[in-house]
Design an enzyme around this catalytic site. Structure first.
Site, mmCIF file in Angstrom:
data_model
loop_
_atom_site.group_PDB
_atom_site.id
_atom_site.type_symbol
_atom_site.label_atom_id
_atom_site.label_comp_id
_atom_site.label_asym_id
_atom_site.label_seq_id
_atom_site.Cartn_x
_atom_site.Cartn_y
_atom_site.Cartn_z
ATOM 1 N NE ARG A 40 3.900 2.812 -6.441
ATOM 2 C CZ ARG A 40 4.240 2.118 -5.367
ATOM 3 N NH1 ARG A 40 3.294 1.590 -4.610
ATOM 4 N NH2 ARG A 40 5.506 1.939 -5.058
ATOM 5 N N GLY A 361 9.811 6.354 -2.223
ATOM 6 C CA GLY A 361 8.701 7.130 -1.659
ATOM 7 C C GLY A 361 9.116 8.406 -0.969
ATOM 8 N N GLY A 384 11.885 0.084 -4.415
ATOM 9 C CA GLY A 384 12.539 -1.214 -4.217
ATOM 10 C C GLY A 384 12.873 -1.894 -5.525
#
Length: 403
Positions: A40, A361, A384
């Site tokens: 990220r 994940g 999500g």
């Protein structure tokens, strides 16, 4: 998906303060705070570099963990500073507060090309509440708002969906967000057939709307992992002590199966066989049985060899593949072959020209065990948020930029 959404490429940040919402909620070692997966952060660096190269100033907002609106040393973002400084090759300044005179003073002292990281925004309960007054105070920190936090763009939190309202036309998305949107577009709008979506994991409740939305849109819908057991139950099968999500509305699942039978495009496949165990342990006693007849006292912990062969055959000739959710308890070596085989098959298809998008994940963790993460077309930074997009919903974080 969105056409012509404004990105950082469309704006000049010279002498401007960019208030950038990033997602630095990365997994760390609990003792040393060593970053386990920096995906990220790495994906957000091009956006930061663009603003700096324009001679702009950067104020970074992020959350970390779930501190529930209170300060907690274990959830401080300080550990990011040295890592980010090394990656960007410049010092990173830090603010212990996110709103108020102290942080405003630090920002007023920023020079062009400098970066200020704000403390964990979830230390304020108003963030998750989507508080308008809190969002207004945050908006005073910058001239231009940039959302580069796809992983939380499905949340209606202050820094995601409320702050942009105060920036008028001076708001845009970063390069990470742009890549996420383009990758989903490659699956949902421009996917080359055959298009295959593979859904695993345990939570069926979060994926029902996806399954309903994908029927008649994609060529293959492969459903495995603990997600498959409620469907088997709805068809009258016996699943023993297998994990069944809290989702118990078998009527809805029966309706989906009926809906599937009435259309001609999408083929839905469930595992035919499973590896079952007499306890939830790596070295439990095992056997291979039909997924429709798991005895009481036994639980399905992986898909069986026939199912692996069937799923991999479809993946092998698919041209577009999206995968979310493991096919078994891959953390246990003895129940990892389903997930590993699928990963290997997706890598092989990608090498032969297919477009592959993987998110979630656990799914990415499974790829990393075999060092396959760089052999996939695109790794999504938001499980999500990716799932919400597949429900044909506009994410609050995107809606706030275009409205």
């Amino acid at each position: 998906m969105i056409e012509n959404i404004k990105t950082v490429s469309d704006l000049n940040f010279k002498n401007k303060i960019a208030l950038v919402r990033v997602d630095f909620n990365v997994p760390v070692n609990n003792q040393s705070y060593k970053i386990i997966d920096d995906t990220r952060i790495l994906y957000s660096i091009p956006t930061i570099q663009k603003i700096i190269s324009d001679s702009g100033k950067v104020v970074l907002m992020s959350h970390f963990g779930r501190p529930k609106g209170k300060y907690s040393k274990i959830y401080s973002l300080r550990f990011i500073i040295s890592y980010l400084s090394k990656k960007l090759k410049i010092p990173i300044k830090f603010s212990e507060t996110c709103i108020g005179k102290a942080v405003e003073k630090k920002i007023s002292e920023l020079k062009n090309g400098e970066i200020l990281l704000l403390e964990n925004i979830r230390f304020y309960k108003e963030e998750e509440e989507g508080n308008e007054n809190f969002a207004f105070k945050l908006s005073k920190l910058g001239d231009i708002y940039v959302n580069d936090a796809f992983g939380v763009s499905h949340r209606s939190h202050a820094s995601i969906s409320i702050v942009p309202k105060f920036f008028g036309e001076k708001k845009c998305i970063g390069f990470l967000m742009k890549k996420e949107i383009q990758s989903l577009k490659k699956v949902l709008e421009k996917g080359r057939a055959p298009i295959t979506i593979l859904l695993g994991g345990a939570k069926i409740s979060s994926k029902i709307a996806i399954i309903e939305n994908m029927i008649n849109l994609v060529d293959y819908l492969l459903i495995g992992g603990a997600m498959s057991y409620p469907f088997i139950k709805a068809q009258g099968g016996k699943v023993g002590n297998s994990l069944v999500d809290e989702y118990n509305d078998l009527k809805v699942l029966k309706k989906i199966i009926e809906q599937y039978k009435k259309q001609k495009k999408t083929k839905i496949l469930f595992p035919k066989d499973v590896i079952i165990a007499d306890s939830f342990k790596n070295y439990a006693q095992t056997k291979i049985v039909s997924i429709h007849s798991i005895p009481d006292g036994w639980m399905g912990l992986d898909i069986g060899p026939t199912s692996i062969k069937n799923f991999c055959e479809i993946i092998n000739y698919s041209r577009t593949i999206l995968w979310n959710g493991p096919l078994g308890v891959f953390e246990f070596q003895n129940f990892s072959s389903g997930t590993t085989s699928i990963a290997k098959s997706i890598v092989k298809s990608t090498e032969h020209g297919a477009f592959s998008l993987v998110g979630g994940g656990d799914t990415i963790a499974a790829l990393k065990i075999k060092k396959y993460e760089n052999k996939i077309s695109y790794l999504s930074t938001g499980g999500g948020a990716m799932l919400e997009s597949l429900k044909n919903k506009m994410l609050p974080g995107i809606k706030a930029i275009i409205s």
